[in-house]
Design a protein around this motif. Sequence first.
Motif, PDB file in Angstrom:
ATOM      1  N   TYR A  60     -24.430  28.963  34.395  1.00 47.72           N
ATOM      2  CA  TYR A  60     -24.358  29.877  35.536  1.00 47.72           C
ATOM      3  C   TYR A  60     -24.835  31.255  35.102  1.00 47.72           C
ATOM      4  N   VAL A  61     -25.277  32.041  36.081  1.00 47.17           N
ATOM      5  CA  VAL A  61     -25.693  33.418  35.826  1.00 47.17           C
ATOM      6  C   VAL A  61     -25.023  34.331  36.838  1.00 47.17           C
ATOM      7  N   ILE A  62     -24.354  35.384  36.332  1.00 48.70           N
ATOM      8  CA  ILE A  62     -23.829  36.426  37.213  1.00 48.70           C
ATOM      9  C   ILE A  62     -24.682  37.675  37.012  1.00 48.70           C
ATOM     10  N   THR A  63     -24.850  38.456  38.080  1.00 50.72           N
ATOM     11  CA  THR A  63     -25.881  39.504  38.059  1.00 50.72           C
ATOM     12  C   THR A  63     -25.384  40.894  38.414  1.00 50.72           C
ATOM     13  N   GLY A  64     -24.074  41.126  38.337  1.00 53.53           N
ATOM     14  CA  GLY A  64     -23.583  42.478  38.575  1.00 53.53           C
ATOM     15  C   GLY A  64     -22.398  42.522  39.508  1.00 53.53           C
ATOM     16  N   SER A  65     -21.466  43.421  39.207  1.00 46.83           N
ATOM     17  CA  SER A  65     -20.251  43.539  40.004  1.00 46.83           C
ATOM     18  C   SER A  65     -20.510  44.265  41.315  1.00 46.83           C
ATOM     19  N   TYR A  66     -19.914  43.754  42.370  1.00 47.33           N
ATOM     20  CA  TYR A  66     -20.031  44.374  43.692  1.00 47.33           C
ATOM     21  C   TYR A  66     -19.075  45.543  43.870  1.00 47.33           C
ATOM     22  N   ALA A  67     -18.064  45.661  43.026  1.00 46.64           N
ATOM     23  CA  ALA A  67     -17.036  46.686  43.275  1.00 46.64           C
ATOM     24  C   ALA A  67     -16.430  47.223  41.992  1.00 46.64           C
ATOM     25  N   GLY A  68     -17.169  47.187  40.892  1.00 50.49           N
ATOM     26  CA  GLY A  68     -16.620  47.668  39.633  1.00 50.49           C
ATOM     27  C   GLY A  68     -15.482  46.795  39.155  1.00 50.49           C
ATOM     28  N   VAL A  69     -14.619  47.373  38.324  1.00 54.05           N
ATOM     29  CA  VAL A  69     -13.489  46.619  37.773  1.00 54.05           C
ATOM     30  C   VAL A  69     -12.275  46.777  38.673  1.00 54.05           C
ATOM     31  N   LEU A  70     -11.632  45.659  39.002  1.00 49.82           N
ATOM     32  CA  LEU A  70     -10.385  45.667  39.751  1.00 49.82           C
ATOM     33  C   LEU A  70      -9.239  45.390  38.789  1.00 49.82           C
ATOM     34  N   ASP A  71      -8.189  46.175  38.841  1.00 48.89           N
ATOM     35  CA  ASP A  71      -6.985  45.948  38.036  1.00 48.89           C
ATOM     36  C   ASP A  71      -5.935  45.313  38.930  1.00 48.89           C
ATOM     37  N   LEU A  72      -5.583  44.065  38.622  1.00 47.73           N
ATOM     38  CA  LEU A  72      -4.707  43.288  39.496  1.00 47.73           C
ATOM     39  C   LEU A  72      -3.514  42.754  38.718  1.00 47.73           C
ATOM     40  N   PRO A  73      -2.391  42.511  39.413  1.00 41.60           N
ATOM     41  CA  PRO A  73      -1.177  42.076  38.713  1.00 41.60           C
ATOM     42  C   PRO A  73      -1.254  40.620  38.262  1.00 41.60           C
ATOM     43  N   LEU A  74      -0.485  40.319  37.224  1.00 38.43           N
ATOM     44  CA  LEU A  74      -0.319  38.940  36.776  1.00 38.43           C
ATOM     45  C   LEU A  74       0.758  38.256  37.617  1.00 38.43           C
ATOM     46  N   ALA A  75       0.716  36.922  37.633  1.00 37.72           N
ATOM     47  CA  ALA A  75       1.780  36.101  38.232  1.00 37.72           C
ATOM     48  C   ALA A  75       1.992  36.367  39.725  1.00 37.72           C
ATOM     49  N   GLN A  76       0.947  36.846  40.395  1.00 37.37           N
ATOM     50  CA  GLN A  76       0.994  37.045  41.847  1.00 37.37           C
ATOM     51  C   GLN A  76      -0.249  36.374  42.459  1.00 37.37           C
ATOM     52  N   VAL A  77      -0.046  35.604  43.498  1.00 35.65           N
ATOM     53  CA  VAL A  77      -1.206  35.011  44.174  1.00 35.65           C
ATOM     54  C   VAL A  77      -2.045  36.131  44.781  1.00 35.65           C
ATOM     55  N   CYS A  78      -3.345  36.121  44.482  1.00 33.68           N
ATOM     56  CA  CYS A  78      -4.271  37.111  45.029  1.00 33.68           C
ATOM     57  C   CYS A  78      -5.264  36.390  45.936  1.00 33.68           C
ATOM     58  N   ASP A  79      -5.267  36.764  47.202  1.00 32.77           N
ATOM     59  CA  ASP A  79      -6.199  36.184  48.177  1.00 32.77           C
ATOM     60  C   ASP A  79      -7.421  37.092  48.285  1.00 32.77           C
ATOM     61  N   PHE A  80      -8.564  36.604  47.858  1.00 28.48           N
ATOM     62  CA  PHE A  80      -9.816  37.351  47.919  1.00 28.48           C
ATOM     63  C   PHE A  80     -10.610  36.939  49.141  1.00 28.48           C
ATOM     64  N   GLU A  81     -11.168  37.924  49.824  1.00 23.65           N
ATOM     65  CA  GLU A  81     -12.095  37.643  50.923  1.00 23.65           C
ATOM     66  C   GLU A  81     -13.365  38.448  50.687  1.00 23.65           C
TER      67      GLU A  81
END
Length: 267
Positions: A232-253
Motif C-alpha cells: 500500500y502507499v499513503i500520500t500525506g495527512s489530511y489533517a496533521g497529527v491527531l492526539d486521541l485517547p487509548l481504550a476509547q472507541v473512536c468513530d471516524f467519518e
Amino acid sequence: MSSTATLEPVQMQIHVAAKELAERRAAGTCGDLLLPELRPTSFEQAFAIQQTVAAIYKANNNPIAAWKCLLPSAEKTVVAPIYQKDVYQQSATCPLYPSTKDLARVEPELAFEITRDLPPRATPYTEAEIDAALGNTRLALELIKSRYHTPSEATHFDALADGLVNQGLWLGPVLNPLAGLETSHFELSVNIHNGETLQKSAIHPNGFPKAGLYWLVNFLSAQGIGLTQGQYVITGSYAGVLDLPLAQVCDFEYGALGQFAVTFTAK
C-alpha cells in the motif's frame, strides 16, 4: 573513484546508525539523536540508513508492506517504508506505542493498494500504467512515533533515516465507490465514546492524492526498488497529527468518503 578504504568506514557508520534505529523501532523506545559521526547530513546518507533498516527488518521476516510519501519540495523529500508487522487490516483495535502523554498519535490518510508488480526499469512509468496497477483505495490512519526523545531537534535527514516518525499503518474500509467523489478535501469528524468530538476541515497537502504515488513509483524505480502486489502507499495527512485517547472507541467519518470505528491500545 572512491577507494575501498574510503567506502568501508562510511558503510560501517550507516550500518551502526541503522542497527540503533532498527532496535529502537522494534522495542518502541526513544533515544538521543545519533552520535554526530552517525547522523546523516544529506538525503543520500539518510536514505541509505533508512534502507539498511529495511534490510535488517527483511532479514528478520518483516519486509516492507507499505510506503509513505509526498510530492518532494525544494526543502525536503518525503519517502519512507512501513513494515509488515506494523500494518493492521481493519481491526477493531489498533495497537501502537503511545506518546509521552499516553495518547495515540495518528494521521488520517488514504491508502492506495498495489495489485500488480511495478518493478524497477530504465524508462519512467506513465500515470496510466500506475493506475492500471492499483486496486482498492482505503481509508487509513498512519500511526506516529519518533525514535528520538527530542524530535523537534532532529533535522529532516535525522527524521528521514528514522522513517519519518512512522510506527505503522491501520487500513480501514474501502473508499466509497460513488462516481466523481471529491478526494482532495472533506469534513473530518472523530466522535470519541467518552463524549469528546473532534472536527476538522481535512485537505490533502498535494491537492491530488495520487500525485505523490506517481512520483514515488518512479523515484523508487530509479533507486532499483520496485513496488509489489499487496503493498500500500499513503500520500500525506489530511489533517496533521491527531492526539486521541487509548481504550476509547473512536468513530471516524471522512465526509462522503466513508467511516469506521477503532479503539487504540498500548503495545
